[in-house]
Each structure stands twice: as structure tokens, then as C-alpha cells.
Write a protein that holds these residues in place. Structure first.
Motif, PDB file in Angstrom:
ATOM      1  N   GLU A 116       0.834  -1.203   0.000  1.00 25.74           N
ATOM      2  CA  GLU A 116       0.000   0.000   0.000  1.00 25.74           C
ATOM      3  C   GLU A 116       0.872   1.259   0.000  1.00 25.74           C
ATOM      4  O   GLU A 116       0.624   2.209  -0.754  1.00 25.74           O
ATOM      5  N   THR A 117       1.899   1.256   0.811  1.00 23.07           N
ATOM      6  CA  THR A 117       2.795   2.414   0.899  1.00 23.07           C
ATOM      7  C   THR A 117       3.596   2.580  -0.392  1.00 23.07           C
ATOM      8  O   THR A 117       3.747   3.699  -0.892  1.00 23.07           O
ATOM      9  N   LEU A 118       4.075   1.475  -0.957  1.00 19.97           N
ATOM     10  CA  LEU A 118       4.820   1.557  -2.220  1.00 19.97           C
ATOM     11  C   LEU A 118       3.950   2.112  -3.338  1.00 19.97           C
ATOM     12  O   LEU A 118       4.402   2.946  -4.128  1.00 19.97           O
ATOM     13  N   ARG A 119       2.707   1.659  -3.409  1.00 24.21           N
ATOM     14  CA  ARG A 119       1.793   2.168  -4.441  1.00 24.21           C
ATOM     15  C   ARG A 119       1.549   3.663  -4.264  1.00 24.21           C
ATOM     16  O   ARG A 119       1.539   4.419  -5.241  1.00 24.21           O
ATOM     17  N   ALA A 120       1.356   4.101  -3.032  1.00 27.97           N
ATOM     18  CA  ALA A 120       1.117   5.519  -2.759  1.00 27.97           C
ATOM     19  C   ALA A 120       2.339   6.356  -3.109  1.00 27.97           C
ATOM     20  O   ALA A 120       2.214   7.443  -3.697  1.00 27.97           O
ATOM     21  N   MET A 121       3.510   5.865  -2.775  1.00 26.25           N
ATOM     22  CA  MET A 121       4.741   6.596  -3.084  1.00 26.25           C
ATOM     23  C   MET A 121       4.921   6.705  -4.596  1.00 26.25           C
ATOM     24  O   MET A 121       5.273   7.763  -5.114  1.00 26.25           O
ATOM     25  N   GLU A 137       7.151   9.837  -5.894  1.00 30.48           N
ATOM     26  CA  GLU A 137       8.267   9.783  -4.952  1.00 30.48           C
ATOM     27  C   GLU A 137       9.188   8.622  -5.307  1.00 30.48           C
ATOM     28  O   GLU A 137       8.758   7.657  -5.940  1.00 30.48           O
ATOM     29  N   PRO A 138      10.445   8.691  -4.890  1.00 26.92           N
ATOM     30  CA  PRO A 138      11.344   7.559  -5.117  1.00 26.92           C
ATOM     31  C   PRO A 138      10.832   6.320  -4.383  1.00 26.92           C
ATOM     32  O   PRO A 138      10.298   6.424  -3.276  1.00 26.92           O
ATOM     33  N   VAL A 139      10.972   5.188  -5.023  1.00 32.59           N
ATOM     34  CA  VAL A 139      10.583   3.920  -4.414  1.00 32.59           C
ATOM     35  C   VAL A 139      11.862   3.110  -4.229  1.00 32.59           C
ATOM     36  O   VAL A 139      12.370   2.506  -5.163  1.00 32.59           O
ATOM     37  N   ASP A 140      12.389   3.173  -3.030  1.00 29.64           N
ATOM     38  CA  ASP A 140      13.591   2.415  -2.685  1.00 29.64           C
ATOM     39  C   ASP A 140      13.541   2.141  -1.180  1.00 29.64           C
ATOM     40  O   ASP A 140      12.712   2.731  -0.479  1.00 29.64           O
ATOM     41  N   PRO A 141      14.387   1.262  -0.688  1.00 26.52           N
ATOM     42  CA  PRO A 141      14.312   0.909   0.736  1.00 26.52           C
ATOM     43  C   PRO A 141      14.483   2.096   1.691  1.00 26.52           C
ATOM     44  O   PRO A 141      13.811   2.168   2.711  1.00 26.52           O
ATOM     45  N   ILE A 142      15.356   3.021   1.352  1.00 28.81           N
ATOM     46  CA  ILE A 142      15.591   4.160   2.244  1.00 28.81           C
ATOM     47  C   ILE A 142      14.378   5.075   2.284  1.00 28.81           C
ATOM     48  O   ILE A 142      13.918   5.486   3.356  1.00 28.81           O
ATOM     49  N   ALA A 143      13.824   5.382   1.106  1.00 26.21           N
ATOM     50  CA  ALA A 143      12.637   6.238   1.052  1.00 26.21           C
ATOM     51  C   ALA A 143      11.447   5.554   1.719  1.00 26.21           C
ATOM     52  O   ALA A 143      10.661   6.199   2.420  1.00 26.21           O
ATOM     53  N   LEU A 144      11.316   4.253   1.503  1.00 23.93           N
ATOM     54  CA  LEU A 144      10.211   3.519   2.120  1.00 23.93           C
ATOM     55  C   LEU A 144      10.354   3.515   3.638  1.00 23.93           C
ATOM     56  O   LEU A 144       9.377   3.750   4.351  1.00 23.93           O
ATOM     57  N   ALA A 145      11.558   3.282   4.136  1.00 22.33           N
ATOM     58  CA  ALA A 145      11.784   3.297   5.585  1.00 22.33           C
ATOM     59  C   ALA A 145      11.457   4.666   6.167  1.00 22.33           C
ATOM     60  O   ALA A 145      10.822   4.755   7.230  1.00 22.33           O
ATOM     61  N   ALA A 146      11.851   5.719   5.482  1.00 25.75           N
ATOM     62  CA  ALA A 146      11.566   7.078   5.969  1.00 25.75           C
ATOM     63  C   ALA A 146      10.059   7.338   6.001  1.00 25.75           C
ATOM     64  O   ALA A 146       9.537   7.903   6.972  1.00 25.75           O
ATOM     65  N   ARG A 147       9.367   6.926   4.948  1.00 29.25           N
ATOM     66  CA  ARG A 147       7.906   7.131   4.882  1.00 29.25           C
ATOM     67  C   ARG A 147       7.210   6.346   5.990  1.00 29.25           C
ATOM     68  O   ARG A 147       6.308   6.853   6.653  1.00 29.25           O
TER      69      ARG A 147
END
Length: 113
Positions: free
Chosen positions: A48-53, A58-68
Motif C-alpha cells: 500500500e505504501t509503495l503504491r502511494a509513493m 516519490e522515489p521507491v527504494d528501501p531508504i525512502a520507504l523506511a523514511a515514509r
């Protein structure tokens, strides 16, 4: 008696890991794969978060996902930053061409030479 739906946690991990390694996976799967399709709730939340990003550009990578996820208070709920690393690690080898994949060491590898 009803049977529980079939599920494969390794396959779920591979989908999310592939999306983290190659963001075009999100674009390809977003129209047909919903968060509710994941058996493990944490995987549904990650998707869900990856789809929203991705939808927000927004960038979709582990660092950006962890921050979000940290910003929304969900990072610990999905397994923390180390789990995101695990997801990319279990998927990593599928990105390599066959000739670049690490070869096993041991007697069988030596015998093959």
C-alpha cells in the motif's frame, strides 16, 4: 469446514523486494495487485505504501520507504528497516543475468570444472 486461502510468504517477499529493486514493478502490478491480496498484513501495508509513493512520484527504494513508514509510525509494525533489507536480499539474485550469478563453492562446483 472451509480451507484458508493459499499463501506463499516467500512469493510476497519477492514481489515487494522486486519493487524495491526496480520501481517499474510497482507501475506494472499496481493495477492488478491490491494490499488485501497479501496474506501477511505487513506485506499488504508495505505494498500500500509503495503504491502511494509511486503514485505521488516519490522515489521507491528501501531508504525512502523506511523514511515514509517511520513518519507514519508503521516502520516497526512491518518489521523495521532490517526487514526491508531482507526483502531486497531475497530478490536480489533474480536481477542478475545467469552468467553473473555467484556460483556455489564446494566439491560439486569444483567437479564441474
Amino acid at each position: 469446514m472451509t480451507r484458508p486461502p493459499a499463501h506463499d510468504h516467500a512469493a510476497e517477499q519477492a514481489v515487494i523486494g522486486a519493487a524495491l529493486l526496480n520501481p517499474s514493478v510497482v507501475a506494472d502490478l499496481a493495477p492488478t495487485l491490491a494490499p488485501a491480496d497479501f496474506h501477511r498484513p505487513a506485506h499488504g501495508r508495505l505494498w500500500e505504501t509503495l503504491r502511494a509513493m509511486h503514485a505521488a512520484g516519490e522515489p521507491v527504494d528501501p531508504i525512502a520507504l523506511a523514511a515514509r513508514l517511520a513518519a507514519t509510525g508503521d516502520l516497526a509494525k512491518v518489521g523495521g528497516a532490517p526487514y526491508l533489507h531482507t526483502l531486497t536480499r531475497v530478490t536480489r539474485w533474480s536481477k542478475w543475468p545467469q552468467w553473473q550469478k555467484p556460483q556455489p563453492c564446494g566439491v560439486s562446483a569444483i567437479a564441474a570444472i
